[in-house]
Design an enzyme around this catalytic site. Structure first.
Site, short mmCIF file in Angstrom:
data_model
loop_
_atom_site.label_atom_id
_atom_site.label_comp_id
_atom_site.label_asym_id
_atom_site.label_seq_id
_atom_site.Cartn_x
_atom_site.Cartn_y
_atom_site.Cartn_z
N GLY A 1 -21.55 -16.91 -16.69
CA GLY A 1 -22.06 -16.50 -15.38
C GLY A 1 -22.86 -17.57 -14.68
N GLU B 1 -8.53 -7.34 4.64
CA GLU B 1 -7.72 -8.41 4.04
C GLU B 1 -7.03 -9.24 5.12
OE1 GLU B 1 -5.39 -6.03 1.36
OE2 GLU B 1 -7.23 -5.40 0.35
N TYR C 1 0.81 -1.22 0.00
CA TYR C 1 0.00 0.00 0.00
C TYR C 1 0.84 1.28 0.00
CZ TYR C 1 -4.38 -2.52 0.28
OH TYR C 1 -5.46 -3.32 -0.03
#
Length: 403
Positions: free
Chosen positions: A276, A140, A98
């Site tokens: 899908g 996360e 990050y």
């Protein structure tokens, strides 16, 4: 929550940043990949970068997050963050990455805004970034902990035990752990990332929905060949179709994904188009295994019967449900096919039970159409959940409702 000073600055500069956000994200990725080319080769999806869809999704996500912070202070846009966090976890993103992203994003913002990027403006948008980043890092971390893996350590070797040709361009892979450890738990509707090493040495990953019920030890996922061959658009699906066979090993992530079927006897609508159908097959199998007693309406659209992957599985599972019904639409039907089931999905003749929970997966135009029809039938937006393959352009645009 943004500080009051930063909130005022972000509110004042949001129109200018929003107008320039596509340019900012384009420059950001160019800076990032120039400094760290390994990220493009081994983590980011080269097809999405080539098509520009990842840039669009990032631009929309930043704008949506900042807008939510100033328009609804104190209310975090969790739907947006969950979707991103699950995708990141499936790719092994770590907290250490990050600051790298921040460095190049901040540089791109400063370069594009020029003199308008004052110290006050820079500080305010830094606060936006770190509010978003720290929320993602925490989510996360929790996702990794739930799967019993270290941050970034999501990958495991799996063996291909069977490769099944479903249609001319869809193949199912059945896999089992190759390291002797138990297969990780998952929920119907979740996906795994599959990483392959391509001929140029790049390690590219794509996400594929699991098509089993959660109790399965041997896992299955279906891969549709994407047009493009060796081009980024089709390099991974082509590799899997042409180069991976029974007995080979694949590098596969733990299961992730926030659009999952919870244990319930509520009425359900499962609507899919094309490939899908894959998460819907897992949901149908889970419902059948649990003896679901509520009504289930399974709707599917495809180009033709020959293109309809997993058709037999869908029909078999719907038939096993106590109150299951299935309807299929084909653009190019074969033989004696009803006119009202030809072309695009039309829900006007389908009974939609009160209190229905709807799950959608397929191309974005299909999901937009089905969602609009459901809203017109009185289904609440919070009861409509959707899964997107690839960058979530719908949610980033702010009109996708809940998932």
């Amino acid at each position: 929550m943004l500080s009051q000073k930063s909130a005022e600055t972000v509110r004042a500069t949001l129109p200018a940043v929003g107008e320039a956000i596509d340019t900012i994200t384009d420059l950001f990725y160019r800076k990032l990949f120039t400094a760290h080319p390994e990220l493009l080769r081994n983590m980011f999806n080269r097809a999405n970068q080539s098509a520009g869809t990842q840039r669009q999704a990032l631009a929309g996500a930043i704008a949506a997050f900042a807008t939510a912070l100033v328009e609804q202070p104190g209310v975090r846009p969790d739907a947006l963050l969950r979707r991103i966090a699950h995708k990141h976890a499936s790719l092994g993103v770590s907290a250490a990455q990050y600051p790298v992203v921040h460095r190049h994003l901040a540089a791109a913002i400063a370069e594009v805004l020029g003199d308008a990027a004052t110290e006050e403006v820079t500080a305010a948008w830094d606060e936006v970034y770190w509010l978003m980043a720290n929320s993602l890092i925490e989510t996360e971390r929790r996702l990794y902990a739930e799967q019993g893996v270290l941050a970034g350590g999501t990958w495991r070797p799996w063996e291909v035990v069977e490769k099944i040709r479903e249609t001319a361009d869809v193949v199912t892979f059945r896999i089992r752990p190759a390291d002797g450890r138990p297969a990780p738990a998952f929920k119907a509707g979740q996906y795994v990332s599959v990483q392959v090493e391509l001929t140029d040495g790049a390690r590219q990953s794509r996400q594929y929905s699991l098509t089993n019920a959660p109790g399965a030890t041997v896992r299955s996922f279906a891969v549709k060949r994407v047009a493009g061959g060796a081009d980024p658009a089709g390099e991974v699906s082509g590799h899997l179709h042409d180069r991976v066979h029974e007995g080979d090993r694949l590098t596969v992530s733990a299961p992730y994904g926030d659009v999952v079927l919870e244990a319930t006897d509520a009425p359900l609508l499962l609507a899919s188009a094309g490939i899908g159908c894959t998460p819907m097959v897992a949901m149908l199998e889970d419902l059948a295994d649990r003896g679901h007693q509520g009504p289930v309406v399974a709707v599917h659209a495809d180009r033709s019967p020959a293109d309809h992957a997993l058709r037999a599985d869908q029909e078999r599972l719907v038939a096993k449900l106590a109150r299951g019904t299935g309807q299929v639409w084909y653009e190019r039907p074969e033989g004696d096919w009803p006119a009202e089931r030809t072309g695009r999905v039309d829900l006007s003749g389908i009974e939609i039970p009160d209190g229905v929970q709807a799950y959608l997966c397929g191309p974005l135009p299909f999901m937009r159409s089905v969602r609009t029809q459901l809203l017109e039938r009185g289904v609440h937006p919070s009861a409509i959940h959707y899964e997107v393959f690839g960058p979530d352009l719908w949610l980033a645009q702010g009109d996708g409702g809940d998932r």
